[in-house]
Design a protein around this motif. Structure first.
Motif, mmCIF file in Angstrom:
data_model
loop_
_atom_site.group_PDB
_atom_site.id
_atom_site.type_symbol
_atom_site.label_atom_id
_atom_site.label_comp_id
_atom_site.label_asym_id
_atom_site.label_seq_id
_atom_site.Cartn_x
_atom_site.Cartn_y
_atom_site.Cartn_z
ATOM 1 N N THR A 32 10.213 42.606 23.341
ATOM 2 C CA THR A 32 10.683 43.810 24.043
ATOM 3 C C THR A 32 11.203 43.450 25.430
ATOM 4 O O THR A 32 11.928 44.235 26.041
ATOM 5 C CB THR A 32 9.541 44.832 24.163
ATOM 6 O OG1 THR A 32 8.405 44.202 24.764
ATOM 7 C CG2 THR A 32 9.143 45.357 22.786
ATOM 8 N N ASN A 33 10.816 42.281 25.936
ATOM 9 C CA ASN A 33 11.314 41.791 27.216
ATOM 10 C C ASN A 33 12.089 40.498 26.985
ATOM 11 O O ASN A 33 11.906 39.823 25.978
ATOM 12 C CB ASN A 33 10.156 41.534 28.192
ATOM 13 C CG ASN A 33 9.389 42.811 28.508
ATOM 14 O OD1 ASN A 33 9.974 43.839 28.831
ATOM 15 N ND2 ASN A 33 8.072 42.743 28.401
ATOM 16 N N ARG A 34 12.918 40.132 27.925
ATOM 17 C CA ARG A 34 13.802 38.990 27.744
ATOM 18 C C ARG A 34 13.027 37.678 27.654
ATOM 19 O O ARG A 34 12.047 37.466 28.366
ATOM 20 C CB ARG A 34 14.822 38.891 28.886
ATOM 21 C CG ARG A 34 15.674 40.133 29.057
ATOM 22 C CD ARG A 34 17.069 39.770 29.512
ATOM 23 N NE ARG A 34 17.833 39.130 28.459
ATOM 24 C CZ ARG A 34 18.443 39.798 27.481
ATOM 25 N NH1 ARG A 34 18.341 41.122 27.400
ATOM 26 N NH2 ARG A 34 19.131 39.153 26.563
ATOM 27 N N ILE A 35 13.473 36.821 26.747
ATOM 28 C CA ILE A 35 12.947 35.468 26.631
ATOM 29 C C ILE A 35 14.140 34.518 26.531
ATOM 30 O O ILE A 35 15.270 34.939 26.256
ATOM 31 C CB ILE A 35 12.041 35.293 25.389
ATOM 32 C CG1 ILE A 35 12.843 35.517 24.083
ATOM 33 C CG2 ILE A 35 10.832 36.213 25.459
ATOM 34 C CD1 ILE A 35 12.047 35.214 22.832
ATOM 35 N N GLU A 36 13.886 33.241 26.761
ATOM 36 C CA GLU A 36 14.931 32.231 26.663
ATOM 37 C C GLU A 36 14.542 31.207 25.616
ATOM 38 O O GLU A 36 13.367 30.826 25.513
ATOM 39 C CB GLU A 36 15.148 31.518 28.004
ATOM 40 C CG GLU A 36 16.258 30.469 27.947
ATOM 41 C CD GLU A 36 16.311 29.596 29.188
ATOM 42 O OE1 GLU A 36 17.327 29.658 29.903
ATOM 43 O OE2 GLU A 36 15.338 28.845 29.435
#
Length: 273
Positions: A32-36
């Motif tokens: 739900t939140n940005r990851i790389e």
């Protein structure tokens, strides 16, 4: 599915002598939140702001499904393509926003045959007939399996399924509609392994959505097997576990569809030659 993150991640190999090699498994990157995601050596590294980075050995990955919150580095994408790993990008509900797949060489036997097949007049109706035949085969095998386990299949029920699914390609959804994208990602991976593209174009310039046709075939088969038990699992994670379990247990069934397709296309080309 948007609430799930990093489901079904593959385990890190123990490296113990004589230990069984873990099977390749799908990786779901649906945060739900940005990851790389970046590449380091022979692994994908998933970096999250509030958690330690997680390493996934590339050799243990079968396919990847991700959403719009995943930021990919070029090196990570290149590593996946070099190792033959398909990436499906989830869209809204049962839709797939797109996919990334490794190059399929023009000289690949199945790919070359399909290129020739779709260029022939009447190829579309021929494939529809083949799909109808496969649906009928699946329905008969499903009924036989149920009867062998002591469950009755009434004549009215069988005829209704034959009319709606076999002849009209209507799937009675026992699973949540967005699980279709999971099924589609699995078929994409198998289709690429067989050396075929997800879509072809006829000599008239019309699209030939092979992936969608095969995904609908497998989706119908999966929903037949699902029954009331899977339908009662309202939780996304529980349904995903069922779907992945079905895909793992029926891997040979999907492979058989592809083998039957190759035989069918080969015979048609021989007739048209």
């Amino acid at each position: 599915m948007s609430q799930m993150a990093l489901e079904f991640q593959v385990p890190v190999a123990t490296g113990r002598p004589g230990a069984a090699i873990p099977a390749r498994r799908p990786v779901y990157l649906l945060p739900t939140n940005r990851i790389e995601v970046r590449a380091e050596h022979a692994a994908l590294v998933v970096a999250q702001p509030s958690a330690p980075a997680r390493w996934i050995p590339i050799g243990r990955i079968d396919r990847i499904v991700c959403n719009q919150h995943v930021d990919w580095t070029g090196s990570a994408l290149q590593l996946c393509m070099a190792r033959g790993i398909t990436i499906s990008f989830s869209g809204r509900r049962d839709q797939t926003a797109g996919y990334l797949l490794p190059h399929v060489a023009d000289e690949q036997t199945l790919n070359a045959c399909l290129e020739r097949f779709v260029s022939q007049p009447g190829a579309g109706s021929s494939l529809e007939n083949w799909l109808r035949h496969r649906r009928m085969r699946v329905l008969r095998e499903w009924a036989h399996e149920r009867i062998s386990r002591g469950h009755s299949v009434g004549n009215a029920e069988f005829c209704d399924l034959k009319r709606r699914w076999v002849y009209q390609s209507e799937v009675t959804p026992m699973l949540a509609p967005h699980m279709l994208s999971v099924c589609r990602a699995a078929v994409l991976a198998r289709l690429h392994s067989a050396g075929a593209l997800p879509n072809y174009v006829t000599s008239q310039g019309n699209p030939y959505p092979l992936l969608e046709m095969l995904a609908q075939l497998v989706w119908g088969e999966m929903n037949l097997d699902a029954g009331i038990l899977a339908a009662s699992c309202s939780d996304d994670c529980a349904q995903l576990i069922f779907v992945e379990g079905w895909l793992a247990n029926n891997r040979e069934s999907i492979a058989e569809h592809l083998r039957a397709l190759a035989v069918f296309v080969g015979k048609k080309l021989h007739i048209w030659h």
